[in-house]
Design a protein around this motif. Structure first.
Motif, PDB file in Angstrom:
ATOM      1  N   SER A 144      17.752  -9.549   1.940  1.00  0.00           N
ATOM      2  CA  SER A 144      16.511  -9.141   1.270  1.00  0.00           C
ATOM      3  C   SER A 144      15.760  -8.175   2.177  1.00  0.00           C
ATOM      4  O   SER A 144      16.035  -8.081   3.382  1.00  0.00           O
ATOM      5  CB  SER A 144      15.641 -10.371   1.035  1.00  0.00           C
ATOM      6  OG  SER A 144      15.183 -10.864   2.288  1.00  0.00           O
ATOM      7  N   ALA A 145      14.781  -7.487   1.610  1.00  0.00           N
ATOM      8  CA  ALA A 145      13.984  -6.533   2.379  1.00  0.00           C
ATOM      9  C   ALA A 145      13.221  -7.241   3.508  1.00  0.00           C
ATOM     10  O   ALA A 145      13.189  -6.772   4.647  1.00  0.00           O
ATOM     11  CB  ALA A 145      13.014  -5.804   1.457  1.00  0.00           C
ATOM     12  N   GLY A 146      12.643  -8.400   3.190  1.00  0.00           N
ATOM     13  CA  GLY A 146      11.867  -9.136   4.192  1.00  0.00           C
ATOM     14  C   GLY A 146      12.733  -9.555   5.365  1.00  0.00           C
ATOM     15  O   GLY A 146      12.341  -9.439   6.535  1.00  0.00           O
TER      16      GLY A 146
ATOM     17  N   ALA B 176       9.134  -0.729   2.603  1.00  0.00           N
ATOM     18  CA  ALA B 176       8.804  -1.094   3.990  1.00  0.00           C
ATOM     19  C   ALA B 176      10.080  -1.230   4.831  1.00  0.00           C
ATOM     20  O   ALA B 176      10.143  -0.764   5.980  1.00  0.00           O
ATOM     21  CB  ALA B 176       8.012  -2.398   4.017  1.00  0.00           C
TER      22      ALA B 176
ATOM     23  N   GLU C  65      10.120  -6.373  -5.936  1.00  0.00           N
ATOM     24  CA  GLU C  65      10.500  -6.183  -4.526  1.00  0.00           C
ATOM     25  C   GLU C  65      10.238  -4.764  -4.019  1.00  0.00           C
ATOM     26  O   GLU C  65      10.488  -4.477  -2.848  1.00  0.00           O
ATOM     27  CB  GLU C  65      12.004  -6.477  -4.362  1.00  0.00           C
ATOM     28  CG  GLU C  65      12.363  -7.928  -4.239  1.00  0.00           C
ATOM     29  CD  GLU C  65      11.999  -8.504  -2.876  1.00  0.00           C
ATOM     30  OE1 GLU C  65      12.473  -8.011  -1.831  1.00  0.00           O
ATOM     31  OE2 GLU C  65      11.215  -9.467  -2.848  1.00  0.00           O
TER      32      GLU C  65
ATOM     33  N   GLU D  69       7.780  -2.731  -3.095  1.00  0.00           N
ATOM     34  CA  GLU D  69       6.989  -2.416  -1.892  1.00  0.00           C
ATOM     35  C   GLU D  69       7.697  -2.898  -0.630  1.00  0.00           C
ATOM     36  O   GLU D  69       7.695  -2.217   0.399  1.00  0.00           O
ATOM     37  CB  GLU D  69       5.575  -3.021  -1.987  1.00  0.00           C
ATOM     38  CG  GLU D  69       4.667  -2.290  -2.970  1.00  0.00           C
ATOM     39  CD  GLU D  69       4.740  -0.760  -2.850  1.00  0.00           C
ATOM     40  OE1 GLU D  69       4.591  -0.243  -1.710  1.00  0.00           O
ATOM     41  OE2 GLU D  69       4.963  -0.076  -3.865  1.00  0.00           O
ATOM     42  N   ARG D  70       8.320  -4.076  -0.716  1.00  0.00           N
ATOM     43  CA  ARG D  70       9.060  -4.599   0.444  1.00  0.00           C
ATOM     44  C   ARG D  70      10.278  -3.708   0.734  1.00  0.00           C
ATOM     45  O   ARG D  70      10.649  -3.492   1.885  1.00  0.00           O
ATOM     46  CB  ARG D  70       9.479  -6.057   0.196  1.00  0.00           C
ATOM     47  CG  ARG D  70       8.314  -7.034   0.358  1.00  0.00           C
ATOM     48  CD  ARG D  70       8.752  -8.474   0.233  1.00  0.00           C
ATOM     49  NE  ARG D  70       8.943  -8.870  -1.154  1.00  0.00           N
ATOM     50  CZ  ARG D  70       7.989  -9.372  -1.932  1.00  0.00           C
ATOM     51  NH1 ARG D  70       6.775  -9.568  -1.438  1.00  0.00           N
ATOM     52  NH2 ARG D  70       8.229  -9.698  -3.183  1.00  0.00           N
TER      53      ARG D  70
END
Length: 399
Positions: free
Chosen positions: A143-145, A198, A192, A194-195
């Protein structure tokens, strides 16, 4: 979280490629179209490693590093296959658990279902050995996070080891490694976005496939010709990829090849396998092709001075499109040969269920599925030269 055992094991070579993907044993259910199979080597790690290993070749095989978690039920023939690759593989055995296993079901129109059959054991950056932490490239499927957290953790550990005087003596140890990120498909959703933006800003390559990229922006897929397709790419590049905005968006489009965008540059490369006139194709199973594509891409990004890259340069030396691309990309021109290696590597992976077969000739030449990797690089590059000359605009756009 599982315990962290990042020891100080050192390998014979500097580590050039390290994946944080998992090793999985796959059971594949073909929905009645062919017999089901079990205990197939799978997972993002295995396929990414195959891609990097193809590019590294026999002489640098141990620079390709990964972790394989072995449970009480691990089949020894699988270990035998992994050992033939001679990679910098760290085997972690835990008899108190089962090996991570998954079920893959295929339905009509290549629809694929996936579920874990045993508990998965995720790799954390703190599990990497000191030498793995100083890898020149990292491959992640997450995942992005989690992507942000992995990158931060790795950079932090490198800094700490530098301060403690534990960094390897190699010249690249003090520089920033390349991070290649494959967004996990089930989190390619508008929520998702915005993540996603980032995470893009701290990696060097972000690579969804065309379906995942479409889903991320609320569409069934991505298509370069559509206004929507163009707008998405513009948005991603404007938002920035990489710490200096000089990173790349690589969209994997299966049989349609790959599209790579960076600020000021777009290149399209066709897939290695093209259907012949009868419509027949060598593609048996596309599972893992995307992971292998990115493993090969990452390894290629740091080995631009070796034999496979020299083949590419000599075959395309006279091509105006190629010269122009090298000029535009400047110090990032390593991406061009890396994308060719990535395309060729994916071509090996689709030819069978599971991983390609490695054998050695009596003259010690390495063959994968009966052919040398470098020979396929040569064949593909020759083909590319012809299409570069015929339709330059289709391949390369400078803006």
């Amino acid at each position: 979280m599982a315990g962290c055992h990042g020891g100080s094991t050192s390998s014979d070579n500097d580590v050039e490629f390290c994946t944080l993907g998992m090793f999985i044993l796959d059971d594949i259910d073909f929905g009645g179209t062919r017999p089901d199979v079990k205990n197939i080597i799978g997972g993002a790690a295995s396929f990414a490693v195959i891609g990097a290993r193809l590019v590294a070749g026999k002489d640098h095989s141990r620079s390709v590093s990964w972790i394989v978690d072995v449970g009480s039920d691990f089949p020894s023939p699988v270990l035998d296959v992994i050992n033939t690759w001679d990679t910098g593989c760290v085997i972690r055995e835990d008899k108190s658990r089962l090996t991570t296993r998954a079920w893959n079901g295929y339905g009509p129109n290549e629809k694929r279902d996936f579920k874990y059959l045993t508990p998965k054991l995720r790799l954390e950056p703190c599990m990497l050995s000191d030498s793995q932490v100083f890898s020149r490239t990292f491959h992640m499927v997450c995942s992005a996070g989690r992507c942000v957290s992995i990158v931060q953790n790795i950079l932090q550990r490198r800094e700490e080891l530098q301060r403690e005087g534990k960094a390897p003596p190699s010249s690249h140890a003090s520089g920033r490694p390349f991070f290649v990120w494959e967004p996990v498909p089930d989190l390619c959703t508008p929520e998702e976005q915005e993540r996603f933006f980032a995470a893009n800003r701290i990696v060097d390559v972000v690579s969804p496939n065309e379906l995942e990229l479409g889903m991320m922006f609320g569409q069934p897929g991505w298509d370069e010709e559509s206004d929507f397709g163009k707008a998405i790419v513009r948005r991603i590049l404007d938002s920035g990829i990489g710490p200096n905005g000089t990173g790349h968006l690589v969209i994997r489009a299966g049989k349609d090849g790959s599209y790579t965008f960076s600020r000021g540059h777009r290149i399209w490369l066709p897939a290695y396998h093209q259907p012949d006139f009868s419509g027949a194709t060598a593609v048996v199973d596309p599972t893992g092709a995307g992971n292998s594509f990115l493993g090969a891409l990452a390894q290629g990004m740091v080995t631009a001075d070796r034999f496979p890259a020299k083949i590419v340069s000599s075959e395309l030396a006279e091509s105006a499109v190629w010269k122009r691309s090298l000029e535009v990309l400047g110090e990032r021109s390593y991406m061009l040969s890396s994308l060719i290696f990535a395309t060729v590597a994916a071509g090996f992976v689709v030819e069978q269920i599971g991983v390609p077969h490695l054998s050695t000739t009596r003259y010690e030449k390495e063959l994968w599925n009966g052919t040398e990797f470098t020979e396929r690089v040569r064949l593909y590059t020759q083909r590319l030269y012809r299409t570069f000359e015929k339709t330059p605009q289709k391949h390369l756009q400078i803006n």
